[in-house]
Design an enzyme around this catalytic site. Structure first.
Site, PDB file in Angstrom:
ATOM      1  N   ARG A  91       0.841  -1.191   0.000  1.00 37.80           N
ATOM      2  CA  ARG A  91       0.000   0.000   0.000  1.00 37.80           C
ATOM      3  C   ARG A  91       0.881   1.247   0.000  1.00 37.80           C
ATOM      4  O   ARG A  91       1.966   1.259   0.568  1.00 37.80           O
ATOM      5  CB  ARG A  91      -0.925   0.016   1.217  1.00 37.80           C
ATOM      6  N   TYR A 233      -1.291  -3.542  -6.901  1.00 44.56           N
ATOM      7  CA  TYR A 233      -1.143  -4.254  -5.626  1.00 44.56           C
ATOM      8  C   TYR A 233      -2.443  -4.279  -4.819  1.00 44.56           C
ATOM      9  O   TYR A 233      -3.137  -3.253  -4.701  1.00 44.56           O
ATOM     10  CB  TYR A 233      -0.034  -3.603  -4.772  1.00 44.56           C
ATOM     11  N   GLY A 234      -2.706  -5.396  -4.178  1.00 40.59           N
ATOM     12  CA  GLY A 234      -3.837  -5.660  -3.279  1.00 40.59           C
ATOM     13  C   GLY A 234      -4.621  -4.463  -2.801  1.00 40.59           C
ATOM     14  O   GLY A 234      -5.577  -4.013  -3.446  1.00 40.59           O
ATOM     15  N   LYS A 242      -9.698  -2.494   1.378  1.00 37.59           N
ATOM     16  CA  LYS A 242      -9.440  -1.372   2.275  1.00 37.59           C
ATOM     17  C   LYS A 242     -10.214  -0.118   1.855  1.00 37.59           C
ATOM     18  O   LYS A 242     -10.756   0.602   2.701  1.00 37.59           O
ATOM     19  CB  LYS A 242      -7.934  -1.088   2.343  1.00 37.59           C
ATOM     20  N   HIS A 262     -10.697  -2.697  11.205  1.00 41.25           N
ATOM     21  CA  HIS A 262      -9.609  -3.540  10.695  1.00 41.25           C
ATOM     22  C   HIS A 262      -9.391  -4.688  11.681  1.00 41.25           C
ATOM     23  O   HIS A 262      -8.399  -4.718  12.406  1.00 41.25           O
ATOM     24  CB  HIS A 262      -8.359  -2.664  10.564  1.00 41.25           C
ATOM     25  N   SER A 284      -1.468  -3.676  10.095  1.00 42.16           N
ATOM     26  CA  SER A 284      -1.077  -4.538   8.988  1.00 42.16           C
ATOM     27  C   SER A 284       0.201  -5.304   9.329  1.00 42.16           C
ATOM     28  O   SER A 284       1.153  -4.713   9.848  1.00 42.16           O
ATOM     29  CB  SER A 284      -0.849  -3.687   7.743  1.00 42.16           C
ATOM     30  N   CYS A 286       0.676  -7.526  11.616  1.00 44.84           N
ATOM     31  CA  CYS A 286       0.910  -7.664  13.051  1.00 44.84           C
ATOM     32  C   CYS A 286       0.113  -8.803  13.677  1.00 44.84           C
ATOM     33  O   CYS A 286      -0.090  -8.815  14.900  1.00 44.84           O
ATOM     34  CB  CYS A 286       0.624  -6.347  13.763  1.00 44.84           C
ATOM     35  N   THR A 289      -4.242 -12.516  10.732  1.00 38.05           N
ATOM     36  CA  THR A 289      -4.506 -13.784  10.055  1.00 38.05           C
ATOM     37  C   THR A 289      -4.083 -14.953  10.940  1.00 38.05           C
ATOM     38  O   THR A 289      -4.792 -15.954  11.063  1.00 38.05           O
ATOM     39  CB  THR A 289      -3.767 -13.830   8.706  1.00 38.05           C
ATOM     40  N   ASP A 309      -9.378  -9.957   8.510  1.00 34.42           N
ATOM     41  CA  ASP A 309      -8.890  -8.598   8.233  1.00 34.42           C
ATOM     42  C   ASP A 309      -9.904  -7.495   8.518  1.00 34.42           C
ATOM     43  O   ASP A 309      -9.512  -6.422   8.946  1.00 34.42           O
ATOM     44  CB  ASP A 309      -8.433  -8.501   6.773  1.00 34.42           C
ATOM     45  N   ASN A 399       6.412  -8.401   2.143  1.00 36.57           N
ATOM     46  CA  ASN A 399       4.956  -8.230   2.043  1.00 36.57           C
ATOM     47  C   ASN A 399       4.360  -9.126   0.950  1.00 36.57           C
ATOM     48  O   ASN A 399       3.306  -8.831   0.405  1.00 36.57           O
ATOM     49  CB  ASN A 399       4.610  -6.762   1.764  1.00 36.57           C
ATOM     50  N   SER A 400       5.041 -10.222   0.620  1.00 34.91           N
ATOM     51  CA  SER A 400       4.455 -11.146  -0.359  1.00 34.91           C
ATOM     52  C   SER A 400       3.195 -11.779   0.228  1.00 34.91           C
ATOM     53  O   SER A 400       3.065 -11.921   1.447  1.00 34.91           O
ATOM     54  CB  SER A 400       5.470 -12.214  -0.756  1.00 34.91           C
ATOM     55  N   ARG A 401       2.267 -12.143  -0.643  1.00 35.34           N
ATOM     56  CA  ARG A 401       0.917 -12.512  -0.183  1.00 35.34           C
ATOM     57  C   ARG A 401       0.375 -13.744  -0.880  1.00 35.34           C
ATOM     58  O   ARG A 401       0.681 -14.003  -2.040  1.00 35.34           O
ATOM     59  CB  ARG A 401      -0.044 -11.349  -0.474  1.00 35.34           C
ATOM     60  N   GLY A 528       0.139 -20.352  18.249  1.00 34.18           N
ATOM     61  CA  GLY A 528      -0.807 -21.208  18.967  1.00 34.18           C
ATOM     62  C   GLY A 528      -0.831 -20.963  20.468  1.00 34.18           C
ATOM     63  O   GLY A 528      -1.869 -21.153  21.126  1.00 34.18           O
TER      64      GLY A 528
HETATM   65  P1  GTP Z   1      -2.369  -7.824   7.199  1.00 36.63           P
HETATM   66  O1  GTP Z   1      -2.849  -8.864   6.270  1.00 36.63           O
HETATM   67  O2  GTP Z   1      -1.289  -6.959   6.612  1.00 36.63           O
HETATM   68  O3  GTP Z   1      -3.464  -6.971   7.759  1.00 36.63           O
HETATM   69  O4  GTP Z   1      -1.567  -8.574   8.396  1.00 36.63           O
HETATM   70  P2  GTP Z   1      -2.068  -9.459   9.653  1.00 36.63           P
HETATM   71  O5  GTP Z   1      -2.410  -8.559  10.782  1.00 36.63           O
HETATM   72  O6  GTP Z   1      -3.092 -10.426   9.225  1.00 36.63           O
HETATM   73  O7  GTP Z   1      -0.709 -10.191  10.069  1.00 36.63           O
HETATM   74  P3  GTP Z   1      -0.292 -11.743   9.935  1.00 36.63           P
HETATM   75  O8  GTP Z   1      -1.117 -12.639  10.791  1.00 36.63           O
HETATM   76  O9  GTP Z   1      -0.201 -12.078   8.502  1.00 36.63           O
HETATM   77  O10 GTP Z   1       1.172 -11.696  10.563  1.00 36.63           O
HETATM   78  C1  GTP Z   1       2.189 -10.877  10.055  1.00 36.63           C
HETATM   79  C2  GTP Z   1       3.541 -11.374  10.496  1.00 36.63           C
HETATM   80  O11 GTP Z   1       3.590 -11.432  11.929  1.00 36.63           O
HETATM   81  C3  GTP Z   1       3.862 -12.766   9.991  1.00 36.63           C
HETATM   82  O12 GTP Z   1       5.187 -12.798   9.536  1.00 36.63           O
HETATM   83  C4  GTP Z   1       3.677 -13.643  11.191  1.00 36.63           C
HETATM   84  O13 GTP Z   1       4.513 -14.772  11.156  1.00 36.63           O
HETATM   85  C5  GTP Z   1       4.002 -12.720  12.368  1.00 36.63           C
HETATM   86  N1  GTP Z   1       3.220 -13.095  13.569  1.00 36.63           N
HETATM   87  C6  GTP Z   1       1.890 -13.317  13.642  1.00 36.63           C
HETATM   88  N2  GTP Z   1       1.520 -13.690  14.881  1.00 36.63           N
HETATM   89  C7  GTP Z   1       2.641 -13.687  15.635  1.00 36.63           C
HETATM   90  C8  GTP Z   1       2.912 -13.992  17.013  1.00 36.63           C
HETATM   91  O14 GTP Z   1       2.022 -14.344  17.807  1.00 36.63           O
HETATM   92  N3  GTP Z   1       4.202 -13.853  17.419  1.00 36.63           N
HETATM   93  C9  GTP Z   1       5.204 -13.476  16.567  1.00 36.63           C
HETATM   94  N4  GTP Z   1       6.430 -13.380  17.044  1.00 36.63           N
HETATM   95  N5  GTP Z   1       4.992 -13.210  15.266  1.00 36.63           N
HETATM   96  C10 GTP Z   1       3.726 -13.299  14.798  1.00 36.63           C
HETATM   97  C1  SPV Z   2      -3.055  -4.620   5.016  1.00 30.82           C
HETATM   98  O1  SPV Z   2      -2.095  -3.961   4.566  1.00 30.82           O
HETATM   99  O2  SPV Z   2      -3.622  -4.341   6.101  1.00 30.82           O
HETATM  100  C2  SPV Z   2      -3.558  -5.778   4.256  1.00 30.82           C
HETATM  101  C3  SPV Z   2      -3.082  -6.000   2.909  1.00 30.82           C
HETATM  102  O3  SPV Z   2      -4.410  -6.486   4.756  1.00 30.82           O
HETATM  103  S1  SPV Z   2      -3.818  -4.889   1.772  1.00 30.82           S
HETATM  104  O4  SPV Z   2      -4.900  -5.563   1.096  1.00 30.82           O
HETATM  105  O5  SPV Z   2      -2.810  -4.499   0.807  1.00 30.82           O
HETATM  106  O6  SPV Z   2      -4.337  -3.739   2.464  1.00 30.82           O
HETATM  107 MN    MN Z   3      -4.982  -5.821   6.832  1.00 34.44          MN
END
Ligand code: GTP
Ligand code: SPV
Ligand code: MN
Length: 619
Positions: A91, A233-234, A242, A262, A284, A286, A289, A309, A399-401, A528
């Site tokens: 983004r 991009y996404g 978004k 979000h 994002s 953090c 997912t 999301d 940020n690969s998806r 987990g």
């Molecule tokens: P967006 O799709 O951008 O909105 O991201 P998101 O909030 O869904 O984040 P996602 O779950 O994809 O995690 C992003 C990164 O954080 C990944 O590289 C994960 O491996 C890492 N991550 C997620 N949960 C944890 C956790 O509990 N501990 C740690 N250390 N890393 C985590």
């Molecule tokens: C984010 O950046 O919070 C995402 C990926 O979930 S995007 O669709 O690019 O916004």
């Molecule tokens: Mn997001």
């Protein structure tokens, strides 16, 4: 279904005689489509139906263009690899605008330009921008088609990659169009215009990832309209996500008394078969997912997924807050995803029907990324270069998806498809902080929880272009997504609490999975193991877990967290739960500076919360 290899006129007309759209009987929609076609001058206009034949035609065309590489059917059936241009990977927050009529309505956190001025610039860019390309019209609905008020959108795009991705991420096609037509003038839809900004001259051959160096991601909140230019991009190009479901929907939500957030949505079932639904807002990249698909490590507890999301939350007749996930797929961060961190994501993508962007392509026709098992001896990096384990560069962009259908998730909760949504028991706010923020803190009440959200901070990530690892305030994880004045948004949150029966509101918690020790390692194992925190949250709601009162809220006593089977020393536990008064005192000037940006528009309740916190810290 037919499986043509060429996008021929014959296939199109076959579909049209099947009753699928060649246009629409909705006069307003047809007029807009005609107007855009006259401006952008594509070679042809195609209405997206959502059929299987259409998917085949589009993906074949993307393979022929070099945008897609088909993955090995035995590894990832009906799935594709794509690599973007290096200047189109995330983004672009500095190119994202809220064009409200008045600048003050965009507030201090959004870029603003006068709508007429912006439209003049963008009409200039759109003029002829689809030359040599096909213009697709995608009727879509965010949320359920049978919702009380279906949230329609129509995206126009000149990118096949966008059409394929939208088909995964949103409910699209002829059923949606028919419903818009039935409703006629009563159908509310968001017009969303997207162009790559890469017209083709006659005879000019295309590049694998067309886009433009000039990028604009623009929301017109009063008109409920989106114009996007220059990026594939996404979040910049899949406009239902978004741009609509957060930026435009947050404005609708303000006006109509609901919340567009979000947030992930998950279902938690205790060993006693008690069900709670939890929503969580993390910035994002953090952890949304990963938490949404969590595989609990504590016996007897199960997690099911509803969304990863975005959550739309409205009050039900019973006074509780109900959440729906408006999306239809996951657009998840690939690096770090593996059998240990997120086995449910692995099961989801291996069922196929997915698009992988900016990861590595292995020699045997599969995808790979940093953190995944079975590191290959050789692969093609996202930049198209040879990659081996000894390469100094990453194989995959951070940020690969993966873009994959939600229906393939093995732990999808059946309620996901209920247009009424699910009643939320707890809301978690969280960010990525090396210091200061304990593993979990319970707010005293809704207003205090709103303060926690409004002061949420996190280190920046690769999900947006710019510097990574810089701590910034990211209110409710919505900094780049609040479609109006963030001060008004805080007021809206306070107002939601005022109007509601406090006993029925979700309880608000603040979590941090990312606190570090002196050596830079994570203090908490995460993934987990976060089920232990969810258990404590539920036990707090049910009044059975202990907590200590601290200046910032209620934090678990060391005994109240279920740590059975976890290898954590008492010192590590103390460190992850610590509320360090000096660290918090150092946080206060940052919060004051943040609040100062809103001037008189900051709700007085948040000022009172800050004063209370300062007093408890002895300031
Ligand atoms: P967006 O799709 O951008 O909105 O991201 P998101 O909030 O869904 O984040 P996602 O779950 O994809 O995690 C992003 C990164 O954080 C990944 O590289 C994960 O491996 C890492 N991550 C997620 N949960 C944890 C956790 O509990 N501990 C740690 N250390 N890393 C985590
Ligand atoms: C984010 O950046 O919070 C995402 C990926 O979930 S995007 O669709 O690019 O916004
Ligand atoms: Mn997001």
């Amino acid at each position: 279904t037919t499986h043509s290899t060429e996008p021929t006129a014959t296939t199109e007309s076959t579909e049209r005689t099947d009753g699928l759209a060649a246009g629409t009987t909705h006069a307003g929609l047809q007029a807009w489509v005609d107007e855009v076609a006259a401006l952008t001058t594509p070679d042809e206009v195609v209405w997206v139906t959502g059929s299987e034949a259409e998917w085949t035609r589009l993906t074949d065309r993307l393979v022929a263009a070099g945008t897609f590489t088909r993955l090995d059917e035995r590894k990832k059936p009906n799935s594709f690899y794509a690599a973007s241009s290096p200047n189109d990977v995330a983004r672009v927050e500095d190119r994202t605008f809220t064009c409200s009529a008045e600048e003050k309505d965009a507030g201090p956190t959004n870029n603003w330009m006068d709508p007429q001025e912006m439209k003049a610039i963008m009409r200039g860019l759109y003029a002829g921008s689809m030359r040599g390309r096909t213009m697709y019209v995608i009727p879509f609905v965010m949320g359920h088609l049978n919702a009380e008020n279906p949230m329609f959108g129509v995206e126009i795009t000149d990118s096949e990659y966008v059409v394929v991705s939208m088909r995964v991420m949103a409910r699209c096609g002829v059923n949606v169009l028919r419903r818009i037509e039935e409703l006629g003038d009563d159908a509310r839809y968001v017009p969303a215009l997207h162009s790559l900004g890469a017209p083709l001259e006659p005879g000019e051959s295309d590049v694998a990832w067309p886009c433009s160096d000039t990028k604009y991601i623009v929301q017109f909140p009063e008109e409920r309209m989106i114009w996007s230019y220059g990026s594939g991009y996404g979040g910049n190009a899949l406009l239902g996500k978004k741009c609509y479901s957060l930026r435009i929907a947050s404005v609708m939500a303000r006006d109509e008394g609901w919340l567009a957030e979000h947030m992930l949505i998950l279902k938690l079932t205790s060993p006693q078969q008690q069900v709670h639904y939890v929503a969580a807002a993390f910035p994002s990249a953090c952890g949304k997912t990963n938490l949404a698909m969590l595989a609990p490590t504590i016996p007897g507890w199960t997690v099911e997924t509803l969304g990863d999301d975005i959550a739309w939350m409205r009050f039900g007749d019973d006074g509780r807050l109900y959440a729906v996930n408006p999306e239809f797929g996951f657009f998840g961060v690939a690096p770090g995803t593996n059998e240990t961190t997120n086995p449910n994501a692995m099961r989801t993508i291996e069922r196929g029907n997915s698009v992988f962007t900016n990861v590595a392509l292995t020699d045997d026709g599969d995808v790979w990324w940093e953190g995944l098992e079975n590191e290959p001896a050789h692969a093609r990096s996202w930049k198209g270069e040879d990659w081996t384990p000894s390469s100094s560069e990453l194989s995959s962009h951070p940020n690969s998806r993966y873009c994959t259908p939600i229906s393939q998730c093995p732990i999808l909760a059946p309620e996901y498809d209920d247009p009424r949504g699910v009643p939320i028991s707890a809301i978690l706010f969280g960010g990525r902080r090396k210091t200061t923020i304990p593993l979990v803190t319970e707010s005293r009440d809704w207003t205090h929880g709103t303060f926690m959200g409004a002061t949420l901070s996190s280190e920046t990530t690769a999900a947006a272009v710019g510097q990574v690892g810089v701590v910034r305030r990211d209110p409710m994880a919505m900094l780049p997504f609040i479609g109006y004045n963030a001060g008004d948004y805080f007021n809206h949150w306070i107002g939601i609490g005022k109007d509601a029966d406090a006993a029925k509101l979700p309880k608000i918690f603040y979590v941090n999975w990312f606190r570090r020790d002196e050596d830079g390692g994570f203090l908490w194992p995460g993934f987990g193991e976060n089920s232990r925190v969810l258990k404590w949250v539920i036990e707090r709601i049910e009044g059975t877990a202990a907590a200590v009162e601290t200046p910032i809220g209620h934090v678990p006593t060391p005994e109240s967290l279920d740590l059975s089977g976890l290898d954590l020393t008492p010192e590590q536990l103390d460190a992850v739960l610590a509320v360090d008064v000096d660290e918090w005192r150092a946080e206060i000037p940052q919060i004051e500076e943040w609040f100062a940006r809103f001037g008189d528009n900051l709700p007085v309740q948040l000022r009172v919360e800050l004063d209370g916190l300062k007093a408890r810290l002895g300031l």
